[in-house]
Scaffold this active site. Sequence first.
Site, short mmCIF file in Angstrom:
data_model
loop_
_atom_site.label_atom_id
_atom_site.label_comp_id
_atom_site.label_asym_id
_atom_site.label_seq_id
_atom_site.Cartn_x
_atom_site.Cartn_y
_atom_site.Cartn_z
N GLN A 130 34.25 44.90 35.91
CA GLN A 130 35.31 46.07 35.99
C GLN A 130 35.76 46.72 34.89
O GLN A 130 35.94 47.88 34.85
CB GLN A 130 36.44 45.89 37.22
CG GLN A 130 37.49 45.05 36.27
CD GLN A 130 38.67 44.60 37.52
OE1 GLN A 130 38.32 43.67 38.07
NE2 GLN A 130 39.64 45.04 37.09
N CYS A 136 39.89 46.46 40.48
CA CYS A 136 39.58 45.44 41.31
C CYS A 136 39.49 45.57 42.78
O CYS A 136 38.75 45.15 43.54
CB CYS A 136 40.59 44.31 41.17
SG CYS A 136 42.11 44.69 41.36
N HIS A 275 45.76 41.06 42.61
CA HIS A 275 44.33 41.22 42.05
C HIS A 275 43.15 40.98 43.19
O HIS A 275 43.37 40.17 43.96
CB HIS A 275 44.00 40.29 41.12
CG HIS A 275 42.65 40.44 40.54
ND1 HIS A 275 42.09 41.35 39.69
CD2 HIS A 275 41.54 39.35 40.72
CE1 HIS A 275 40.60 41.19 39.53
NE2 HIS A 275 40.57 39.94 39.93
N ASN A 299 34.80 37.29 41.55
CA ASN A 299 35.63 38.32 40.77
C ASN A 299 34.92 39.44 40.23
O ASN A 299 33.57 39.17 40.66
CB ASN A 299 36.29 37.28 39.66
CG ASN A 299 37.64 38.15 39.07
OD1 ASN A 299 37.79 38.98 39.63
ND2 ASN A 299 38.24 37.21 38.45
#
Length: 332
Positions: A130, A136, A275, A299
């Site tokens: 990102q 996110c 997140h 992630n």
Amino acid sequence: MAMLLWLLLALLGCTTAPDPALEEMWEGWKSLHAKEYPAEAEATRREVWEKNLRRIRQHNREEARGQHSFRLAMNHHGDLTDEEFNQLLNGFSPAGWDEPALIFKASAALKTPAEVDWRTKGYVTPVKNQGHCGSCWAFSATGALEGLVFKQTGKLVVLSEQNLIDCSWKLGNHGCSGGYMTCAFQYVRDNGGLNSEHLYPYTAVDTSRCQYNPQDRAANCSATWLVAQGSEAALEQAVATMGPVSVAVDASSFHFHFYKSGIFSSKFCSQRVNHGMLAVGYGTSQEGGHNVSYWILKNSWSERWGEQGYIRLLKGADNQCGVATQASFPVL
């Protein structure tokens, strides 16, 4: 970023002299991650990097003595303070759902597999990055939608986070300043589709106008389910039966920022989520003679973070890091 640097300088005051023993390591780290700084900024950034390195080394010494279940490592964000990291990369906003929601609750009659990993079934695209944008939420949402498309068509299509960043403001999202996975799903439903990454590439900025092309729709959804809040049992059943599920966690701690390997569990991890990530499975590992369960979370901080971009987060431990607090998934 200039404002962050000014604040950093004000907080640190005069920089301390760099450790000459770390000169080669510092230069190697800069080269590896293509880091370049204005002359007035390098000393400050190095001071931050050295402080982070000392904390990483101290944690790993403690891990070697059995005090922790996971290890840390320096990564490409090593020149950021905890405050900068959270401001730049953690962009999930809790709540944000105005419509009556479909709630996925745990069923006592449903038996789930002992282990699930949707990566091995073709549901999960490669790990993305990102950058310095609090998007996110968009990466978490595309991950769930990518799994849904694969489930429906058997084709794995990389979907566009930039489409969500540019086009879902009216639903309550704020581009690089944060957003909600549920509002991203609602945008896709209301819009009638989402473009692919190939046709609508990621720029890590939120200053562009919406460029969605309905002729190139690559995904769609018709509704959003919320997983019963705080229920890891419901989350397990959702992951096992539906595919990858969007989740949010508390990723604000230094330990999370520099996680490298092992099963993450930290007293510094709260249930105040900030997140967005993607739950792609769960499993169990033998640790110290005991079975330890974990979630597999994807992630969006590149493959240089964690276990090739993933973290194993302790499962069944009173909602570690708030993983089951704001889980959701789209359906078609």
